[in-house]
Write an enzyme that holds these catalytic residues in place. Structure first.
Site, PDB file in Angstrom:
ATOM      1  N   GLY A 151      49.432  24.462 -77.346  1.00 28.76           N
ATOM      2  CA  GLY A 151      48.212  25.996 -77.027  1.00 28.76           C
ATOM      3  C   GLY A 151      47.031  27.069 -78.264  1.00 28.76           C
ATOM      4  N   CYS A 152      46.571  27.211 -77.078  1.00 31.88           N
ATOM      5  CA  CYS A 152      45.213  27.762 -78.122  1.00 31.88           C
ATOM      6  C   CYS A 152      45.394  28.255 -79.532  1.00 31.88           C
ATOM      7  CB  CYS A 152      43.727  28.025 -77.158  1.00 31.88           C
ATOM      8  SG  CYS A 152      44.761  30.034 -76.337  1.00 31.88           S
ATOM      9  N   ASN A 153      45.940  29.440 -79.460  1.00 29.80           N
ATOM     10  CA  ASN A 153      46.446  29.490 -80.851  1.00 29.80           C
ATOM     11  C   ASN A 153      47.555  28.953 -81.723  1.00 29.80           C
ATOM     12  OD1 ASN A 153      46.069  32.928 -79.612  1.00 29.80           O
ATOM     13  ND2 ASN A 153      47.768  32.174 -78.450  1.00 29.80           N
ATOM     14  N   VAL A 154      48.384  27.882 -81.830  1.00 25.94           N
ATOM     15  CA  VAL A 154      48.539  27.146 -82.004  1.00 25.94           C
ATOM     16  C   VAL A 154      46.979  26.599 -82.779  1.00 25.94           C
ATOM     17  CG1 VAL A 154      50.252  25.757 -82.169  1.00 25.94           C
ATOM     18  CG2 VAL A 154      50.599  27.733 -80.671  1.00 25.94           C
ATOM     19  N   THR A 155      46.849  26.001 -82.101  1.00 22.28           N
ATOM     20  CA  THR A 155      45.545  25.276 -82.562  1.00 22.28           C
ATOM     21  C   THR A 155      44.985  25.723 -84.267  1.00 22.28           C
ATOM     22  OG1 THR A 155      45.200  24.060 -81.071  1.00 22.28           O
ATOM     23  CG2 THR A 155      43.431  23.670 -82.379  1.00 22.28           C
TER      24      THR A 155
END
Length: 349
Positions: A151-155
């Site tokens: 996920g983008c936030n995760v990255t």
């Protein structure tokens, strides 16, 4: 001869960014694009900016349409990738940009997503350091046929905090992350909260009390990096920029840790990484500097009064946060140069 590629969910933001990146990739040739509601339309009606795909028409998203390609990118809503990927043979490299194959624990899936649990694929974050291992996650992506893109936030959060947790320089039980997020991260959908009139001139928090679906994935990554469960307070905030994430993270320092040790740790983690830029002391990242790129920009410092690490990461949520990570992972799995076809430079202004 180039690898043949299909992009499912090509009418969305993530699908469009995949196509933009793949247009300049010398070894990956897009032959098929699919959609749901937009099936039957010319791709250019949905993505007028993708002029190099003038001849492509969006086909229905079915296994029969996707079958027979060397590489299939799935840019579909959660719950849609699991069933269709099961119908594709192991000879096809399948890259899932959705959530269906990211989580290790079925109970996390049940709590944050619900519905069928489709199992865990190799995780497409090459730069992630793994507890107890001398190698990074990229070694687990070599010559495999199934990859789950983060996920983008995760990255953003993972890249900001993982080096310190990996070396025990911060405490895993007291982590915070506040993210300024562009609305394209929510996908191309009609929602009142995503209207320009609702976003312009305003910053809007959401999923404030730990309910964001990326929460268990972040904790999973930081557990992989540090070898212990973490406690994380994660608050995303929608801001009026089309794309981009600025993640401001903090963690309580372990006893005796100073700024020099942290700087050395992050340099060791990212010094040789093409797509992670560690900024000099006193400099902090900006989302505008990474827009359109596959680069994460990171600044670190110590808040001496609070005894905390401050690590700030900026990424393009559609670039390094999704499509760029997908292509980077595909390159590794196919035995190609990892950076092939991927933009290092951003677009400004």
């Amino acid at each position: 001869m180039a690898f043949s590629v299909a992009v499912a969910g090509a009418s969305g933001y993530a699908g469009g960014e995949l196509l933009r990146i793949l247009a300049s990739h010398p070894e990956l040739e897009v032959r098929t694009v699919t959609a749901h509601a937009n099936a039957g339309e010319r791709l250019l009606r949905v993505h007028p900016h993708l002029a190099s795909y003038a001849d492509l028409v969006l086909e229905p998203t079915t296994a029969d349409v996707l079958r027979g390609h060397d590489v299939v990118f799935l840019a579909l809503p959660h719950g849609a990738s699991g069933a269709i990927s099961a119908e594709l043979g192991e000879e096809t490299l399948v890259i899932d940009c959705g959530a269906d194959h990211r989580l290790e624990r079925e109970e996390d899936w049940a709590e944050y997503y619900g519905g069928d649990f489709f199992g865990t694929w190799a995780y497409g974050l090459p730069e992630l350091e793994l507890s107890g291992a001398e190698t990074k996650q990229r070694t687990n992506l070599e010559r495999i046929s199934r990859i789950a893109v983060p996920g983008c936030n995760v990255t953003a959060i993972t890249l900001a905090l993982a080096p310190a947790l990996h070396r025990g320089l911060v405490q895993p039980a007291d982590l915070t992350a506040v993210l300024a997020v562009g609305p394209s991260g929510a996908g191309k959908k009609a929602a009142v909260s995503l209207l320009g009139s609702e976003l312009m001139g305003s910053a809007n928090p959401y999923a404030v009390t730990g309910g964001h679906r990326h929460n268990p994935e972040v904790r999973q990554n930081l557990r992989r990096a540090g070898g212990a469960d973490v406690t994380l307070a994660f608050t995303p905030v929608l801001v009026p920029m089309a794309r981009g994430i600025l993640a401001t993270t903090t963690a309580r320092l372990s006893d005796g840790v100073d700024a020099a040790q942290l700087r050395a740790a992050y340099e060791e983690s990212y010094g040789a990484e093409r797509f992670v830029q560690l900024l000099p002391d006193g400099e902090w990242p900006r989302t505008g500097d990474v827009t359109g790129s596959n680069r994460a920009s990171i600044g670190i410092g110590v808040d001496e009064r609070a005894g905390r690490l401050v690590a700030v990461a900026a990424i393009d949520n559609l670039g390094k946060g999704t499509a760029g990570a997908a292509v980077q992972s595909a390159n590794i799995a196919l035995g190609l140069e990892e950076s092939l076809g991927l933009p290092l430079d951003g677009v400004a202004p």
